[in-house]
Scaffold this motif. Structure first.
Motif, PDB file in Angstrom:
ATOM      1  N   GLU A  37      -5.190  28.825  32.136  1.00  0.00           N
ATOM      2  CA  GLU A  37      -5.885  29.813  31.332  1.00  0.00           C
ATOM      3  C   GLU A  37      -4.944  30.410  30.177  1.00  0.00           C
ATOM      4  O   GLU A  37      -3.875  29.992  29.907  1.00  0.00           O
ATOM      5  CB  GLU A  37      -6.006  31.058  32.070  1.00  0.00           C
ATOM      6  CG  GLU A  37      -4.564  31.644  32.803  1.00  0.00           C
ATOM      7  CD  GLU A  37      -4.892  32.200  34.234  1.00  0.00           C
ATOM      8  OE1 GLU A  37      -6.107  31.851  34.915  1.00  0.00           O
ATOM      9  OE2 GLU A  37      -4.242  32.979  34.999  1.00  0.00           O
ATOM     10  N   GLU A  38      -5.635  30.715  29.130  1.00  0.00           N
ATOM     11  CA  GLU A  38      -5.068  31.351  28.135  1.00  0.00           C
ATOM     12  C   GLU A  38      -4.760  32.601  28.385  1.00  0.00           C
ATOM     13  O   GLU A  38      -5.191  33.319  28.689  1.00  0.00           O
ATOM     14  CB  GLU A  38      -5.920  31.367  26.736  1.00  0.00           C
ATOM     15  CG  GLU A  38      -5.545  31.981  25.477  1.00  0.00           C
ATOM     16  CD  GLU A  38      -6.577  31.981  24.581  1.00  0.00           C
ATOM     17  OE1 GLU A  38      -6.663  32.855  23.716  1.00  0.00           O
ATOM     18  OE2 GLU A  38      -7.520  31.065  24.502  1.00  0.00           O
ATOM     19  N   LEU A  39      -3.337  32.983  27.701  1.00  0.00           N
ATOM     20  CA  LEU A  39      -2.882  34.480  27.932  1.00  0.00           C
ATOM     21  C   LEU A  39      -2.669  35.041  26.690  1.00  0.00           C
ATOM     22  O   LEU A  39      -2.042  34.801  25.861  1.00  0.00           O
ATOM     23  CB  LEU A  39      -1.233  34.406  28.701  1.00  0.00           C
ATOM     24  CG  LEU A  39      -1.265  33.733  30.036  1.00  0.00           C
ATOM     25  CD1 LEU A  39       0.216  33.643  30.433  1.00  0.00           C
ATOM     26  CD2 LEU A  39      -2.296  34.115  30.889  1.00  0.00           C
ATOM     27  N   ASP A  40      -3.316  36.182  26.331  1.00  0.00           N
ATOM     28  CA  ASP A  40      -3.388  36.998  25.209  1.00  0.00           C
ATOM     29  C   ASP A  40      -2.871  38.183  25.342  1.00  0.00           C
ATOM     30  O   ASP A  40      -3.524  39.239  24.772  1.00  0.00           O
ATOM     31  CB  ASP A  40      -5.185  36.819  24.823  1.00  0.00           C
ATOM     32  CG  ASP A  40      -5.630  35.745  24.400  1.00  0.00           C
ATOM     33  OD1 ASP A  40      -4.853  34.755  23.977  1.00  0.00           O
ATOM     34  OD2 ASP A  40      -6.759  35.712  24.577  1.00  0.00           O
ATOM     35  N   TYR A  41      -1.831  38.502  25.855  1.00  0.00           N
ATOM     36  CA  TYR A  41      -1.059  39.847  25.967  1.00  0.00           C
ATOM     37  C   TYR A  41       0.519  39.579  26.020  1.00  0.00           C
ATOM     38  O   TYR A  41       0.956  38.293  26.243  1.00  0.00           O
ATOM     39  CB  TYR A  41      -1.671  40.536  27.429  1.00  0.00           C
ATOM     40  CG  TYR A  41      -1.437  39.920  28.701  1.00  0.00           C
ATOM     41  CD1 TYR A  41      -0.217  39.829  29.516  1.00  0.00           C
ATOM     42  CD2 TYR A  41      -2.433  39.041  29.061  1.00  0.00           C
ATOM     43  CE1 TYR A  41      -0.031  39.181  30.709  1.00  0.00           C
ATOM     44  CE2 TYR A  41      -2.252  38.395  30.263  1.00  0.00           C
ATOM     45  CZ  TYR A  41      -1.223  38.461  31.072  1.00  0.00           C
ATOM     46  OH  TYR A  41      -0.717  37.824  32.183  1.00  0.00           O
ATOM     47  N   GLN A  42       1.253  40.652  26.067  1.00  0.00           N
ATOM     48  CA  GLN A  42       2.570  40.777  26.091  1.00  0.00           C
ATOM     49  C   GLN A  42       3.092  39.799  24.486  1.00  0.00           C
ATOM     50  O   GLN A  42       4.138  39.243  24.749  1.00  0.00           O
ATOM     51  CB  GLN A  42       3.219  39.916  27.331  1.00  0.00           C
ATOM     52  CG  GLN A  42       3.053  40.723  28.511  1.00  0.00           C
ATOM     53  CD  GLN A  42       3.338  39.955  29.752  1.00  0.00           C
ATOM     54  OE1 GLN A  42       3.932  38.903  29.702  1.00  0.00           O
ATOM     55  NE2 GLN A  42       3.689  40.917  30.894  1.00  0.00           N
ATOM     56  N   GLY A  43       2.296  39.977  23.534  1.00  0.00           N
ATOM     57  CA  GLY A  43       2.765  39.334  22.365  1.00  0.00           C
ATOM     58  C   GLY A  43       2.516  37.936  22.290  1.00  0.00           C
ATOM     59  O   GLY A  43       3.036  37.022  22.848  1.00  0.00           O
ATOM     60  N   GLY A  44       1.665  37.353  21.249  1.00  0.00           N
ATOM     61  CA  GLY A  44       1.644  36.274  20.959  1.00  0.00           C
ATOM     62  C   GLY A  44       0.302  35.386  21.964  1.00  0.00           C
ATOM     63  O   GLY A  44      -0.071  36.166  22.682  1.00  0.00           O
ATOM     64  N   VAL A  45       0.029  34.445  21.750  1.00  0.00           N
ATOM     65  CA  VAL A  45      -0.622  33.773  22.717  1.00  0.00           C
ATOM     66  C   VAL A  45       0.113  32.405  23.439  1.00  0.00           C
ATOM     67  O   VAL A  45       0.858  31.548  22.757  1.00  0.00           O
ATOM     68  CB  VAL A  45      -1.783  32.861  21.974  1.00  0.00           C
ATOM     69  CG1 VAL A  45      -2.901  32.293  22.630  1.00  0.00           C
ATOM     70  CG2 VAL A  45      -2.772  33.865  20.841  1.00  0.00           C
ATOM     71  N   LYS A  46      -0.423  32.270  24.688  1.00  0.00           N
ATOM     72  CA  LYS A  46       0.531  31.417  25.434  1.00  0.00           C
ATOM     73  C   LYS A  46      -0.588  30.790  26.545  1.00  0.00           C
ATOM     74  O   LYS A  46      -1.936  31.184  26.402  1.00  0.00           O
ATOM     75  CB  LYS A  46       1.478  32.073  26.429  1.00  0.00           C
ATOM     76  CG  LYS A  46       2.548  32.756  25.774  1.00  0.00           C
ATOM     77  CD  LYS A  46       3.428  33.501  26.294  1.00  0.00           C
ATOM     78  CE  LYS A  46       4.413  34.225  25.770  1.00  0.00           C
ATOM     79  NZ  LYS A  46       5.279  33.444  24.865  1.00  0.00           N
ATOM     80  N   VAL A  47      -0.463  29.617  27.045  1.00  0.00           N
ATOM     81  CA  VAL A  47      -1.024  29.228  28.227  1.00  0.00           C
ATOM     82  C   VAL A  47      -0.302  29.186  29.491  1.00  0.00           C
ATOM     83  O   VAL A  47       1.019  28.685  29.543  1.00  0.00           O
ATOM     84  CB  VAL A  47      -1.665  27.826  27.794  1.00  0.00           C
ATOM     85  CG1 VAL A  47      -2.350  28.050  26.798  1.00  0.00           C
ATOM     86  CG2 VAL A  47      -0.668  26.834  27.571  1.00  0.00           C
ATOM     87  N   GLU A  48      -1.031  29.195  30.719  1.00  0.00           N
ATOM     88  CA  GLU A  48      -0.233  29.050  32.001  1.00  0.00           C
ATOM     89  C   GLU A  48      -0.872  28.152  32.881  1.00  0.00           C
ATOM     90  O   GLU A  48      -2.212  27.883  32.650  1.00  0.00           O
ATOM     91  CB  GLU A  48      -0.258  30.549  32.541  1.00  0.00           C
ATOM     92  CG  GLU A  48       0.502  30.303  33.994  1.00  0.00           C
ATOM     93  CD  GLU A  48       0.931  31.730  34.536  1.00  0.00           C
ATOM     94  OE1 GLU A  48       1.769  31.952  35.514  1.00  0.00           O
ATOM     95  OE2 GLU A  48       0.086  32.722  34.302  1.00  0.00           O
ATOM     96  N   VAL A  49      -0.361  27.218  33.358  1.00  0.00           N
ATOM     97  CA  VAL A  49      -0.620  26.486  34.330  1.00  0.00           C
ATOM     98  C   VAL A  49      -0.042  26.423  35.607  1.00  0.00           C
ATOM     99  O   VAL A  49       1.256  26.433  35.508  1.00  0.00           O
ATOM    100  CB  VAL A  49      -0.608  24.911  33.754  1.00  0.00           C
ATOM    101  CG1 VAL A  49      -0.786  23.716  34.941  1.00  0.00           C
ATOM    102  CG2 VAL A  49      -1.455  24.497  32.563  1.00  0.00           C
TER     103      VAL A  49
END
Length: 211
Positions: free
Chosen positions: A130-142
């Motif tokens: 999933e894409e993470l859109d919180y805690q500053g910036g954009v990240k992905v997590e697997v």
């Protein structure tokens, strides 16, 4: 005559409006992950039997086809027009099969078909993609988890759980998917590398591996 002309004008106008609307129909974009091809398998010196791999499981929200994003740890969203071309569970399962096949640890690695012709069975779960859109910036997590069971004894001889996060440098879906691809590669390597290392070190076999 006047009524006929009015009806014709109305029909033409409706047709123009309908055609314009149809021209603006938005079609979904489809994506897949594209990991680097694993190296050719080495010559098997002392293979540890055969390994069957069950289809990886996943939470229901990852099985709906849409790419997932989160705006908070509790809130899940779905991209309406950005979808996976294949079920992520199939992708992960096939990638794990290929990776363990190239490890040279097992004489044969194949999908689980319900039979008992394998020495070990690996079961796993795709926990997060999933894409993470919180805690500053954009990240992905697997996140992935798996365990291996001996058919002969029923004992779990190995298990592992991993989670990887990647930073996205551009806020658009193709860039997000590209980072998911790299993050998935790292997660799979981190998940299965201890299998090879464990057998070489003699920590795997008829007992559960230490993590």
């Amino acid at each position: 005559m006047k009524n006929t002309v009015t009806r014709i004008v109305f029909c033409v106008a409706a047709l123009v409006i309908l055609t314009g609307c149809m021209g603006r129909v938005k079609h979904p974009s489809y994506y897949t992950l594209n990991l680097l091809a694993p190296p050719d398998p080495p010559a098997v010196q002392n293979p540890h039997g055969t390994l069957a791999i069950r289809e990886f499981r996943a939470p229901g929200y990852l099985r709906q086809g849409a790419i997932v994003y989160k705006t908070s740890p509790e809130q899940i969203g779905f991209y309406a027009y950005h979808r996976w071309a294949i079920d992520p569970r199939d992708f992960v399962t096939n990638a794990i099969i290929e990776r363990l096949h190239t490890s040279g640890v097992f004489a044969r690695v194949h999908p689980y078909d319900g039979s008992r012709d394998a020495d070990y069975v690996l079961s796993g779960r795709l926990e997060k993609l999933e894409e993470l859109d919180y805690q500053g910036g954009v990240k992905v997590e697997v996140a992935l988890s798996a365990e291996m069971t001996s058919i002969a004894t029923g004992a779990i001889v190995w298990s592992n759980t991993v989670s990887e996060i990647g930073d996205v440098n551009k806020r658009d879906v193709p860039t997000v998917v590209s980072e998911m691809n790299q993050t998935m590669h790292r997660a799979i390597e981190k998940l299965v590398t201890p299998v090879s290392a464990g057998w070489v070190a003699g920590t795997l076999g008829d007992h559960k591996a230490s993590r």
